[in-house]
Design a protein around this motif. Structure first.
Motif, PDB file in Angstrom:
ATOM      1  N   THR A 252       0.820  -1.218   0.000  1.00 53.39           N
ATOM      2  CA  THR A 252       0.000   0.000   0.000  1.00 53.39           C
ATOM      3  C   THR A 252       0.854   1.269   0.000  1.00 53.39           C
ATOM      4  N   GLY A 253       1.839   1.349   0.895  1.00 52.16           N
ATOM      5  CA  GLY A 253       2.669   2.553   0.965  1.00 52.16           C
ATOM      6  C   GLY A 253       3.760   2.571  -0.081  1.00 52.16           C
ATOM      7  N   GLY A 254       4.476   1.448  -0.214  1.00 57.15           N
ATOM      8  CA  GLY A 254       5.624   1.399  -1.110  1.00 57.15           C
ATOM      9  C   GLY A 254       5.282   1.640  -2.559  1.00 57.15           C
ATOM     10  N   GLU A 255       4.196   1.042  -3.023  1.00 54.74           N
ATOM     11  CA  GLU A 255       3.828   1.191  -4.429  1.00 54.74           C
ATOM     12  C   GLU A 255       3.531   2.646  -4.780  1.00 54.74           C
ATOM     13  N   LYS A 256       2.904   3.365  -3.861  1.00 52.16           N
ATOM     14  CA  LYS A 256       2.582   4.777  -4.120  1.00 52.16           C
ATOM     15  C   LYS A 256       3.835   5.644  -4.078  1.00 52.16           C
ATOM     16  N   LEU A 257       4.673   5.423  -3.093  1.00 54.26           N
ATOM     17  CA  LEU A 257       5.880   6.239  -2.961  1.00 54.26           C
ATOM     18  C   LEU A 257       6.836   6.030  -4.130  1.00 54.26           C
ATOM     19  N   ARG A 258       6.972   4.787  -4.580  1.00 50.17           N
ATOM     20  CA  ARG A 258       7.923   4.497  -5.659  1.00 50.17           C
ATOM     21  C   ARG A 258       7.518   5.142  -6.979  1.00 50.17           C
ATOM     22  N   LYS A 259       6.229   5.416  -7.140  1.00 47.09           N
ATOM     23  CA  LYS A 259       5.772   6.068  -8.371  1.00 47.09           C
ATOM     24  C   LYS A 259       6.025   7.575  -8.351  1.00 47.09           C
ATOM     25  N   MET A 260       6.229   8.119  -7.175  1.00 49.86           N
ATOM     26  CA  MET A 260       6.487   9.561  -7.057  1.00 49.86           C
ATOM     27  C   MET A 260       7.928   9.867  -7.442  1.00 49.86           C
ATOM     28  N   THR A 261       8.177  11.065  -7.962  1.00 49.89           N
ATOM     29  CA  THR A 261       9.548  11.473  -8.268  1.00 49.89           C
ATOM     30  C   THR A 261      10.199  12.056  -7.010  1.00 49.89           C
ATOM     31  N   PHE A 262      11.508  12.230  -7.065  1.00 55.23           N
ATOM     32  CA  PHE A 262      12.209  12.835  -5.935  1.00 55.23           C
ATOM     33  C   PHE A 262      11.675  14.233  -5.644  1.00 55.23           C
ATOM     34  N   HIS A 263      11.340  14.964  -6.686  1.00 52.23           N
ATOM     35  CA  HIS A 263      10.830  16.319  -6.481  1.00 52.23           C
ATOM     36  C   HIS A 263       9.458  16.295  -5.819  1.00 52.23           C
ATOM     37  N   GLU A 264       8.625  15.347  -6.202  1.00 58.95           N
ATOM     38  CA  GLU A 264       7.306  15.217  -5.570  1.00 58.95           C
ATOM     39  C   GLU A 264       7.446  14.800  -4.109  1.00 58.95           C
ATOM     40  N   ARG A 265       8.359  13.886  -3.835  1.00 56.84           N
ATOM     41  CA  ARG A 265       8.574  13.467  -2.452  1.00 56.84           C
ATOM     42  C   ARG A 265       9.133  14.617  -1.622  1.00 56.84           C
ATOM     43  N   GLY A 266      10.030  15.397  -2.222  1.00 56.39           N
ATOM     44  CA  GLY A 266      10.598  16.535  -1.507  1.00 56.39           C
ATOM     45  C   GLY A 266       9.551  17.576  -1.158  1.00 56.39           C
ATOM     46  N   ARG A 267       8.682  17.879  -2.114  1.00 57.19           N
ATOM     47  CA  ARG A 267       7.614  18.845  -1.841  1.00 57.19           C
ATOM     48  C   ARG A 267       6.650  18.295  -0.790  1.00 57.19           C
ATOM     49  N   MET A 268       6.455  16.989  -0.784  1.00 54.71           N
ATOM     50  CA  MET A 268       5.612  16.344   0.228  1.00 54.71           C
ATOM     51  C   MET A 268       6.215  16.543   1.623  1.00 54.71           C
ATOM     52  N   LEU A 269       7.522  16.327   1.752  1.00 55.98           N
ATOM     53  CA  LEU A 269       8.181  16.511   3.049  1.00 55.98           C
ATOM     54  C   LEU A 269       8.115  17.967   3.506  1.00 55.98           C
ATOM     55  N   LYS A 270       8.289  18.891   2.570  1.00 58.39           N
ATOM     56  CA  LYS A 270       8.217  20.314   2.919  1.00 58.39           C
ATOM     57  C   LYS A 270       6.825  20.669   3.427  1.00 58.39           C
ATOM     58  N   ALA A 271       5.799  20.171   2.756  1.00 59.78           N
ATOM     59  CA  ALA A 271       4.419  20.432   3.189  1.00 59.78           C
ATOM     60  C   ALA A 271       4.175  19.857   4.579  1.00 59.78           C
TER      61      ALA A 271
END
Length: 690
Positions: free
Chosen positions: A51-70
């Motif tokens: 559930t978590g891994g499949e969604k995170l792996r599809k995100m780019t580094f930039h999307e993950r970074g913006r997620m952490l900032k939010a």
């Protein structure tokens, strides 16, 4: 008693009964209880991987970074709640600041690392390796997220920082986390996780929280998972040697408590600012979090002639430390995390007392402000003195995990280095000295047994984060007793959760896989000049082949006159016998300038906003007058760029991205035409400005 719930498999759940009761470290009042009895740990890990891994792996580094900032911004807005609960752990406001805002700072720091990664779900590592004579077969490396779960088993002393500094890294890498905090202070971790889940900023399954015993959790990890443990060396070793870990080669990061040291340099005499800095640092590390820090100073080494002065100065400063309820006026040090911790620290102090002398503090006779001494988990600062550290060696192997430190003498810097190493591996050591030669000698001598070394002097002390502060962009860990692991470390930490794989093939194929143009790949030559394309319209491989320009002797003379570069090789009348050149050679920087004249489309306004740098500029062979040079100009890499808008400055509001261009300078009459290459960095306007 109210049970504090875990968050697993998408819901808040209670275990079967209460296994561990939790108490307020200041008042002794019961807070609640935790339990993991009845949890299916195998299913918890499976849920994270899918559930978590499949969604995170599809995100780019930039999307993950913006997620952490939010997420960081969201948690900052809720920080008052955490400060209130943090006080129950015995922490002062300053202690809580390190834990809460220091932890949130890790989210911000890791979020900013997105700029060092591509806007892809995977990372291209290093440079291509040529594997054939004609350049049709090359090798490269990519790094993809591991398809497992990051399992974090954390210590009690930093219930928020301990969680955030780890999950910031694995989430940035695209790997979900299962966090198992120490039960003692897990109620604070739970309060923050409750807000994280409520925010819905993270994809479901990215973060799970287990409160209570870890039980058989480790028995269900696989080779795709990563385990991190922070705590005692003995517990860490037991987990690390679990057959499931060893047989499946599961990556295991161990950060164990260590006997960290500080050294007062020979030239840091009592009349220097450095002596005062040393005293302040020792006392701060003894009293911050009541000494419950894996990076706290346990051993303080001073020149033998300064022992009395150092003891007096440290004792005097300790005497001003008020112990008690953090909410009471003037309190500088709170309580230990629990009554069990008080018992454990007392036992270690008694053990150390057999081989060294207490020169400040009394475990029974001390004052507490705003609370009852024997109800809360209070313990006073204890300073030992050991005048024979090479003979009385318990101090190099026994750690009292509280406000306890030992003062010891040394004769030479070599001896100080040897004493430091007797701790058998540390997370950090410091040297306080005004002498850079002394600092260099210590760092080079002690580095092999320390994960981090702080060099303090008057010039940097004001801005220094201090001996006990690991920073998110630097590695945190250490050899030997400290566990041999590395946490955080900027890009290094993120790569711990990525699998590096070598790839081989034709440059065109490797370009398609990496989305970075590889030299020798087929370009996309179009009628439209690449500089006329907006950011969204560009593709890696878009290419321009320019017309040729003849390099003349007059060109070389004029560039020499204009630049002032009259190096002998650029002059016509030079006698070239015995040199590396046959005749007057063109300036490399002239070639680069002429190259720009060939590829820049200067007739019309275009989406290229500016050129802001050149990377990896190389001149591979001399160019003489008469050479006809043209340029192969290729879009190498396309990188999004976050816009930070400044009020009243319309220029900063232009939406844009970064484009890297690979520039090849070619002598079309030469057998081997490449005479130079570089990567040009430009800022390109986006067509969509909304």
């Amino acid at each position: 008693m109210q049970e504090i719930k875990s968050y697993i498999q998408g819901e808040w759940r209670s275990g079967e009964g209460v296994e561990t009761e939790l108490f307020n470290a200041i008042t002794g009042e019961k807070i609640g209880g935790v339990s993991s009895k009845g949890f299916d740990f195998n299913e918890i890990l499976k849920y994270g991987r899918t559930t978590g891994g499949e969604k995170l792996r599809k995100m780019t580094f930039h999307e993950r970074g913006r997620m952490l900032k939010a997420l960081a911004l969201y948690l900052l807005d809720n920080k008052k709640k955490y400060y209130k609960i943090s006080a129950w752990t015995g922490a002062t406001k300053g202690d809580s600041w390190v834990d809460i805002e220091g932890g949130i700072g890790n989210l911000f720091a890791n979020a900013s690392l997105r700029r060092q990664f591509p806007d892809l779900p995977y990372y291209v590592d290093g440079d291509a390796a040529p594997l054939s004579k004609k350049g049709t077969f090359i090798g490269h490396h990519i790094m993809v997220p591991k398809e497992g779960v990051a399992v974090h088993i954390n210590a009690f002393n930093f219930p928020i920082w301990g969680m955030l500094e780890k999950i910031a890294v694995n989430l940035m890498a695209g790997v979900p986390a299962v966090v198992k905090p120490s039960s003692v202070t897990s109620y604070l971790t739970q309060a923050m996780v409750e807000d994280i889940i409520a925010s819905k900023i993270l994809p479901e399954g990215s973060l799970q929280l287990i409160l209570g015993s870890a039980r058989e959790l480790i028995n269900h990890v696989t080779s795709s998972d990563v385990v991190s443990f922070t705590g005692s060396a003995s517990t860490g070793l037991k987990l690390k040697s679990n057959p499931v870990i060893t047989e499946n080669n599961v990556p295991f990061n161990l950060e164990a408590d260590s006997l960290n040291a500080i050294v007062l340099g020979k030239k840091a005499t009592p009349d220097t600012a450095e002596f005062k800095i040393f005293v302040k640092e020792v006392v701060r590390e003894m009293t911050t979090k009541a000494g419950q820090k894996c990076t706290a100073i346990r051993r303080a080494f001073v020149p033998e002639e300064l022992m009395d002065a150092a003891q007096a100065a440290i004792s005097e400063r300790l005497s001003t430390t008020i112990i008690g309820d953090p909410s009471a006026e003037g309190v500088r040090m709170g309580a230990l995390a629990s009554a069990d911790q008080v018992k454990e620290v007392r036992e270690k102090v008694e053990e150390l007392s057999k081989s060294q002398k207490i020169v400040y503090g009394d475990m029974d006779e001390f004052d507490v402000t705003g609370a009852e001494k024997h109800v809360g988990a209070f313990f006073p600062p204890i300073l030992f003195r050991n005048d024979a550290p090479f003979e009385q060696i318990d101090v190099h192997s026994i750690e009292a995990f509280g406000p306890v430190s030992t003062l010891m003498p040394y004769k030479t810097i070599e001896e100080a280095i040897e004493l430091t190493k007797m701790g058998q591996g540390s997370l950090v050591s410091s040297i306080v000295t005004p002498d850079n030669d002394e600092a260099t000698q210590y760092v080079l001598g002690a580095a092999s047994m320390n994960g981090r070394i702080l060099v303090l002097n008057e010039e940097c002390a004001r801005e220094s984060t201090g001996h006990g502060s690991p920073l998110p962009l630097l590695t945190h860990g250490g050899p030997g007793r400290a566990g041999g692991g590395e946490e955080m470390g900027g890009k290094r930490g993120i790569m711990h959760y990525l699998q590096r794989t070598a790839i081989q093939g034709h440059p065109t194929t490797i370009t398609a896989i990496t989305q970075v143009y590889q030299q020798g790949a087929q370009g996309n030559i179009t009628d439209e000049h690449p500089f006329k394309k907006y950011f969204e319209e560009l593709n890696v491989g878009d290419q321009l082949i320019t017309e040729a320009r003849e390099i003349t002797a007059d060109d070389i003379d004029q560039f020499a006159a204009l630049s002032g570069d009259n190096f002998y090789a650029h002059k016509r009348d030079t006698n070239f016998e015995g040199t590396m050149f046959d005749e007057q050679v063109a300036h490399g920087y002239f070639l680069m300038s002429a190259t720009a004249g060939l590829f820049v489309d200067s007739y019309d306004m275009n989406p290229v906003l500016l050129n802001y740098g050149i990377d990896n500029l190389r001149f591979t062979k001399p160019v003489y007058a008469g050479a006809k040079m043209h340029v192969r100009f290729t879009c190498k890499e396309i990188i999004p760029n976050d816009v930070t808008e400044k009020e009243d400055d319309p220029k900063t509001k232009i939406k844009r991205g970064i484009v890297k261009w690979f520039v090849e300078m070619l002598d079309e009459d030469a057998e081997e035409p490449l005479v130079g290459f570089a990567t040009i960095l430009t800022m390109v306007k986006k067509k969509d400005q909304n």
